[in-house]
Design a protein around this motif. Structure first.
Motif, PDB file in Angstrom:
ATOM      1  N   ARG A  41      44.293  29.558  36.725  1.00  0.00           N
ATOM      2  CA  ARG A  41      44.187  27.988  36.395  1.00  0.00           C
ATOM      3  C   ARG A  41      43.028  27.561  35.898  1.00  0.00           C
ATOM      4  O   ARG A  41      43.202  26.674  34.911  1.00  0.00           O
ATOM      5  CB  ARG A  41      44.761  27.189  37.519  1.00  0.00           C
ATOM      6  N   MET A  42      41.806  28.075  36.083  1.00  0.00           N
ATOM      7  CA  MET A  42      40.862  27.609  35.590  1.00  0.00           C
ATOM      8  C   MET A  42      40.064  28.142  34.371  1.00  0.00           C
ATOM      9  O   MET A  42      39.092  27.847  33.694  1.00  0.00           O
ATOM     10  CB  MET A  42      39.558  27.581  36.650  1.00  0.00           C
ATOM     11  N   ALA A  43      40.835  29.201  33.985  1.00  0.00           N
ATOM     12  CA  ALA A  43      40.461  30.071  32.914  1.00  0.00           C
ATOM     13  C   ALA A  43      40.012  29.278  31.570  1.00  0.00           C
ATOM     14  O   ALA A  43      39.058  29.757  30.652  1.00  0.00           O
ATOM     15  CB  ALA A  43      41.246  31.199  32.513  1.00  0.00           C
ATOM     16  N   ASP A  44      40.873  28.272  31.275  1.00  0.00           N
ATOM     17  CA  ASP A  44      40.463  27.552  30.170  1.00  0.00           C
ATOM     18  C   ASP A  44      39.874  26.236  30.208  1.00  0.00           C
ATOM     19  O   ASP A  44      39.564  25.507  29.157  1.00  0.00           O
ATOM     20  CB  ASP A  44      41.796  27.202  29.416  1.00  0.00           C
ATOM     21  N   PRO A  72      36.422  24.194  30.240  1.00  0.00           N
ATOM     22  CA  PRO A  72      35.272  24.335  29.685  1.00  0.00           C
ATOM     23  C   PRO A  72      34.147  24.661  30.675  1.00  0.00           C
ATOM     24  O   PRO A  72      33.230  25.333  30.582  1.00  0.00           O
ATOM     25  CB  PRO A  72      34.851  23.108  28.737  1.00  0.00           C
ATOM     26  N   VAL A  73      34.158  24.237  32.091  1.00  0.00           N
ATOM     27  CA  VAL A  73      32.972  24.248  32.797  1.00  0.00           C
ATOM     28  C   VAL A  73      33.341  25.484  33.593  1.00  0.00           C
ATOM     29  O   VAL A  73      32.361  26.456  33.953  1.00  0.00           O
ATOM     30  CB  VAL A  73      32.932  22.848  33.663  1.00  0.00           C
ATOM     31  N   ALA A  74      34.489  25.715  34.110  1.00  0.00           N
ATOM     32  CA  ALA A  74      34.822  26.743  35.107  1.00  0.00           C
ATOM     33  C   ALA A  74      34.756  27.984  34.064  1.00  0.00           C
ATOM     34  O   ALA A  74      34.716  29.275  34.979  1.00  0.00           O
ATOM     35  CB  ALA A  74      36.032  26.434  35.824  1.00  0.00           C
ATOM     36  N   ALA A 134      43.700  27.838  57.010  1.00  0.00           N
ATOM     37  CA  ALA A 134      42.502  26.778  56.864  1.00  0.00           C
ATOM     38  C   ALA A 134      41.860  27.062  55.466  1.00  0.00           C
ATOM     39  O   ALA A 134      41.721  26.124  54.695  1.00  0.00           O
ATOM     40  CB  ALA A 134      41.676  26.481  58.090  1.00  0.00           C
ATOM     41  N   TYR A 135      41.460  28.357  55.600  1.00  0.00           N
ATOM     42  CA  TYR A 135      40.696  29.035  54.249  1.00  0.00           C
ATOM     43  C   TYR A 135      41.403  28.665  52.883  1.00  0.00           C
ATOM     44  O   TYR A 135      41.265  28.288  52.007  1.00  0.00           O
ATOM     45  CB  TYR A 135      40.109  30.121  54.487  1.00  0.00           C
ATOM     46  N   VAL A 136      42.458  29.261  53.005  1.00  0.00           N
ATOM     47  CA  VAL A 136      43.550  29.405  51.949  1.00  0.00           C
ATOM     48  C   VAL A 136      44.065  27.974  51.791  1.00  0.00           C
ATOM     49  O   VAL A 136      43.878  27.473  50.388  1.00  0.00           O
ATOM     50  CB  VAL A 136      44.705  30.024  52.154  1.00  0.00           C
ATOM     51  N   ARG A 137      44.044  26.937  52.505  1.00  0.00           N
ATOM     52  CA  ARG A 137      44.488  25.875  52.196  1.00  0.00           C
ATOM     53  C   ARG A 137      43.258  24.999  51.407  1.00  0.00           C
ATOM     54  O   ARG A 137      43.591  24.255  50.578  1.00  0.00           O
ATOM     55  CB  ARG A 137      44.776  24.857  53.578  1.00  0.00           C
ATOM     56  N   ARG A 138      41.877  25.079  51.892  1.00  0.00           N
ATOM     57  CA  ARG A 138      41.071  24.717  51.309  1.00  0.00           C
ATOM     58  C   ARG A 138      40.956  25.165  49.565  1.00  0.00           C
ATOM     59  O   ARG A 138      40.644  24.505  48.840  1.00  0.00           O
ATOM     60  CB  ARG A 138      39.707  24.853  52.094  1.00  0.00           C
ATOM     61  N   LEU A 139      41.087  26.322  49.584  1.00  0.00           N
ATOM     62  CA  LEU A 139      41.076  26.962  48.143  1.00  0.00           C
ATOM     63  C   LEU A 139      42.230  26.276  47.277  1.00  0.00           C
ATOM     64  O   LEU A 139      41.891  25.928  46.126  1.00  0.00           O
ATOM     65  CB  LEU A 139      41.402  28.491  48.222  1.00  0.00           C
ATOM     66  N   TRP A 182      39.488  21.442  41.124  1.00  0.00           N
ATOM     67  CA  TRP A 182      38.268  21.017  40.825  1.00  0.00           C
ATOM     68  C   TRP A 182      37.207  22.010  40.169  1.00  0.00           C
ATOM     69  O   TRP A 182      36.867  22.879  41.004  1.00  0.00           O
ATOM     70  CB  TRP A 182      37.616  20.245  42.060  1.00  0.00           C
ATOM     71  N   PRO A 183      36.763  21.927  38.972  1.00  0.00           N
ATOM     72  CA  PRO A 183      36.045  23.002  38.541  1.00  0.00           C
ATOM     73  C   PRO A 183      34.674  23.188  39.560  1.00  0.00           C
ATOM     74  O   PRO A 183      34.391  24.489  39.766  1.00  0.00           O
ATOM     75  CB  PRO A 183      35.469  22.617  37.249  1.00  0.00           C
ATOM     76  N   GLY A 184      34.077  22.526  39.962  1.00  0.00           N
ATOM     77  CA  GLY A 184      32.809  22.552  40.877  1.00  0.00           C
ATOM     78  C   GLY A 184      33.203  23.250  42.145  1.00  0.00           C
ATOM     79  O   GLY A 184      32.549  24.122  42.807  1.00  0.00           O
TER      80      GLY A 184
END
Length: 232
Positions: free
Chosen positions: A62-65, A67-69, A107-112, A119-121
């Motif tokens: 999802r982040m591949a396009d 500009p920051v990520a 919990a880990y997957v939910r946060r991811l 959020w790019p950051g």
């Protein structure tokens, strides 16, 4: 623009060092590399990581396009094909039907899912925590496990980055991308906080896997080893 004199990559490394140490508390990775885990323990870990890496790599798609990520997204780091092959080798072709995420994994997957795909950051924070840690320490872990369990490549493909010919150069480039990211000081603080959270989430997952082992396997009070290799 940021007015920080210290490069962000260095600030990130230094500021999160303590959180990296906190992630050592449960001792599972120490036992694993010291030969006090069996193949079933290791397969349990891989099964839980399958959920984590699947979520992170879906976020990368999802982040591949963005500009920051986008500078951080590369198939050279992709781990899921190796994890799938490792689990098929260790568990069998129906491994995915046998897996259930532990609450800490959920919990880990939910946060991811909440931050890495939106959020790019946040994406970069989790990407940095997982992949640079794996790239830095993965070769040594894979070699140790191969020796312990008699593996060649099957079983330790998670730890083999065969598309990264020079890990040190790759890491230097990654740090340069971190420094070049157009983040304000406030955004950099958010990224650092998310990396600290990523370490805690990983520690929770590993502690949960540790808790599934037989009590006799947990008797050594000296167990302590970083869950993730230091990305620096």
């Amino acid at each position: 623009m940021s007015t920080n004199v210290v490069p962000f990559s260095e600030a990130l490394r230094v500021r999160t060092r303590r959180s990296h140490g906190v992630s050592a508390g449960h001792g599972f990775m120490h036992d694993l590399v010291e030969g006090r885990c069996d193949v079933a323990d290791y397969a349990t870990l891989l099964g839980q990581y399958a959920f984590v890496y699947d979520a992170l790599e879906c976020a990368a798609d999802r982040m591949a396009d963005h500009p920051v990520a986008a500078p951080f997204v590369t198939s050279r780091l992709t781990r899921m094909p190796g994890i799938r092959a490792d689990l098929e080798y260790l568990v069998g072709p129906d491994w995915d039907e046998l897996l259930t995420p532990l609450p800490a994994t959920t919990a880990y997957v939910r946060r991811l899912n909440e931050v890495a795909a939106t959020w790019p950051g946040g994406f970069v924070a989790h990407h940095y925590t997982r992949y640079l840690g794996d790239l830095t320490g993965g070769h040594a872990i894979g070699r140790l496990l191969a020796d312990q369990f008699g593996f060649e490549t099957n079983g330790v493909l998670l730890w083999i980055f065969d598309q990264v010919a020079d890990p040190a150069a790759f890491t230097d480039t990654y740090r340069a991308e971190l420094d070049a990211a157009p983040w304000s000081d406030e955004e950099r603080e958010r990224v650092i906080a998310e990396v600290e959270l990523a370490y805690r989430l990983d520690a929770g997952l590993l502690a949960a896997v540790d808790g599934m082992r037989l009590p006799s396997a947990l008797a050594d009070p000296a167990r302590a080893e970083p869950a993730l290799a230091d990305p620096a």
